[in-house]
Design an enzyme around this catalytic site. Structure first.
Site, PDB file in Angstrom:
ATOM      1  N   SER A  69       0.854  -1.183   0.000  1.00 38.51           N
ATOM      2  CA  SER A  69       0.000   0.000   0.000  1.00 38.51           C
ATOM      3  C   SER A  69       0.895   1.240   0.000  1.00 38.51           C
ATOM      4  O   SER A  69       1.778   1.380  -0.846  1.00 38.51           O
ATOM      5  CB  SER A  69      -0.942  -0.060   1.201  1.00 38.51           C
ATOM      6  OG  SER A  69      -1.877   0.981   1.152  1.00 38.51           O
TER       7      SER A  69
ATOM      8  N   HIS B 101      -2.355  -0.997  -3.529  1.00 36.19           N
ATOM      9  CA  HIS B 101      -3.423   0.010  -3.439  1.00 36.19           C
ATOM     10  C   HIS B 101      -3.047   1.226  -4.275  1.00 36.19           C
ATOM     11  O   HIS B 101      -1.907   1.676  -4.239  1.00 36.19           O
ATOM     12  CB  HIS B 101      -3.609   0.473  -1.991  1.00 36.19           C
ATOM     13  CG  HIS B 101      -4.127  -0.603  -1.097  1.00 36.19           C
ATOM     14  ND1 HIS B 101      -4.044  -0.533   0.265  1.00 36.19           N
ATOM     15  CD2 HIS B 101      -4.735  -1.779  -1.374  1.00 36.19           C
ATOM     16  CE1 HIS B 101      -4.588  -1.619   0.802  1.00 36.19           C
ATOM     17  NE2 HIS B 101      -5.005  -2.397  -0.175  1.00 36.19           N
TER      18      HIS B 101
ATOM     19  N   ASP C   2      -5.205  -4.038   5.519  1.00 39.27           N
ATOM     20  CA  ASP C   2      -5.533  -4.971   4.438  1.00 39.27           C
ATOM     21  C   ASP C   2      -4.430  -6.029   4.367  1.00 39.27           C
ATOM     22  O   ASP C   2      -3.259  -5.730   4.572  1.00 39.27           O
ATOM     23  CB  ASP C   2      -5.650  -4.211   3.109  1.00 39.27           C
ATOM     24  CG  ASP C   2      -6.239  -5.073   2.000  1.00 39.27           C
ATOM     25  OD1 ASP C   2      -6.804  -6.148   2.307  1.00 39.27           O
ATOM     26  OD2 ASP C   2      -6.128  -4.682   0.825  1.00 39.27           O
TER      27      ASP C   2
END
Lengths: 193, 281
Positions: free
Chosen positions: A11, A38, A131
């Site tokens: 991310s 992401h 996540d």
């Protein structure tokens, strides 16, 4: 058992971390590497794979729906889709964001764990959310190999911390050791098999 | 959803349970999900199982078979996708530049928006056609497997908070008007102008099992077949091919392709990047 796939979740700060990991894996490394990074919904198609290919020398692409999974390639989840691994290849989905993310690392890891079980290696890199924490527990429960970037050196520690907190991470490694570790572990088990 | 609950899945048994559940749904309700792609299908089945507070997919099967309202909720889970108006602005730009000129040559235009879900794409198409002066002689058939989502599509109401994203997409898609003229805001809801559905027929249609129902100049089916397995995709491509006029145009999602389908050679690409194909013969 040989490894059939490496999945990587990243991310915040992921681009630099991915470049570091891919840069230390030889080109044409046989085990396919599948990445959920992401990024903004409106990211241009092809921009991230292009950058990663440029910096690492790997053959990097965004898979299309039902594309076969090929050895020696690096795949990146397209922006604004979930990327799943199905028995017949890649599959995409526009179901809602999971933990505010689409692509979701959990969705990729969960589906890949289903298909490959102990033949899957999973890596969580830098990120400012949680996540991948669920996904990595699924990988571990199915017997897969689990790795997280050492939060101490990560650009953002939250995501590897959340993964480690689940108890499912087997190896916590500094960024620069992750690529060589994968080459050694995933690669050597291939030859042994 | 407590996603951790998904971990209850026990793998080999789960495979059997999925098969039995899909078979039961098919035999009892006639909805055929047996050819769907497994990964996302399983996620949605488990979401419903958790929603119904049952621990296994066999327990969900019991609930689905004996309570039609559970089946209705499952159908919603299986047919809702989260999309935006003018999702992929470059597609709508290409639609203006490449599809609209071809449509101008027809006295009357029939478009099939297959798998329209809650209608974001349908309203986007209506806006483009209106701005291009084609709307009054167009009929858009917007279909979905699920009556409930069609009801929502018919209402044309979307969360007001989405309007910033939709407006941004609209502008990037080449929109020339002020996007806010297309809706009125009430509280936290934006209601789109009834005019944008005056030429739209929302109707229930199942891509998996229903026959062609008209001949179309354009079929727009974006990010719908990604939920189907390959065999089922081939069957739907046959349906689309049979439903298109000669020189009819097929529009797929950015990550979809007619390559490797049986109908690959029957189309020529109109825009490779935007997945626009024209039927040749």
């Amino acid at each position: 058992m040989p490894f059939e796939m490496i999945v990587i979740g990243a991310s915040w700060g992921g681009l630099r971390a991915l470049e570091a990991v891919l840069g230390s894996v030889p080109r044409h490394f046989e085990t396919p590497i599948v990445i959920a990074q992401h990024r903004a919904t409106q990211s241009a198609t092809g921009a991230l794979p292009h950058t990663l290919a440029h910096h690492s020398g790997h053959d990097v692409c965004e898979p299309g729906d039902k594309d076969p999974i090929e050895a020696g390639r690096v795949y990146v989840a397209p922006a604004d889709y979930h990327l799943l691994v199905d028995p017949e290849g890649f599959a995409l989905s526009t179901e809602g964001a999971v933990r505010f993310s689409r692509p979701s690392i959990d969705v990729l890891f969960d589906s890949a764990a289903d298909v490959y079980a102990e033949r899957l290696a999973a890596v969580i890199l830098t990120g400012a959310n949680d996540d991948g924490a669920y996904g990595i527990t699924r990988v571990r429960r199915r017997g897969g190999l689990t790795v997280a970037q050492d939060p101490a050196g990560a650009e953002r520690p939250e995501m590897p911390l959340a993964a480690i907190a689940t108890g499912a991470v087997q190896h916590v490694l500094p960024l620069e050791e992750i690529g060589p570790f994968l080459v050694k572990t995933v690669g050597s088990e291939r030859t042994a098999a | 959803m407590a996603i951790e609950d998904l971990a209850r899945a026990s793998d080999d048994l789960e495979r059997i349970e999925v098969q039995l559940l899909l078979e039961a749904i098919y035999q009892h309700y006639g909805f055929d999900f047996r050819g769907y792609a497994l990964g996302s299908l399983k996620r949605r089945l488990w979401r419903r199982a958790i929603g119904e507070k049952v621990e296994t997919l066999s327990a969900l099967q019991d609930r689905v078979l004996h309570d039609p309202t559970v089946m209705e909720r499952l159908l919603l889970d299986l047919s809702i996708n989260v999309t935006a108006m003018f999702r992929d602005p470059t597609f709508f730009q290409a639609f203006r530049e490449r599809v609209v000129p071809a449509l101008r040559t027809y006295p009357f235009v029939r478009i099939w928006n297959a798998g329209c879900s809650t209608g974001e794409e349908t309203y986007s198409l209506a806006i483009v056609l209106k701005e291009e002066g084609l709307y009054e002689r167009t009929r858009i058939y917007a279909t979905d497997i699920n009556d409930r989502v069609l009801e929502r599509a018919r209402e044309g109401r979307f969360p007001l908070e989405k309007m910033r994203e939709f407006t941004d997409n609209y502008i990037r898609a080449g929109g020339q008007e002020s996007f806010s003229t297309y809706y009125t805001a009430h509280g936290d809801t934006a209601t789109f102008s009834p005019e944008l559905r005056s030429q739209v027929v929302f109707a229930q249609h199942n891509l998996v099992s229903d026959a062609p129902f008209n001949e179309f100049n354009v079929i727009v089916c974006r990010n719908v077949m990604i939920y189907f397995g390959k065999t089922l995709q081939d069957r739907v491509h046959e349906l689309f091919y049979d439903s298109l006029d000669s020189l009819g145009i097929l529009a797929l999602g950015h990550k979809e392709s007619i390559r490797f389908t049986r109908y690959e050679d029957r189309y020529e690409p109109l825009d490779v990047q935007e997945k626009l194909y024209r039927k040749m013969y």
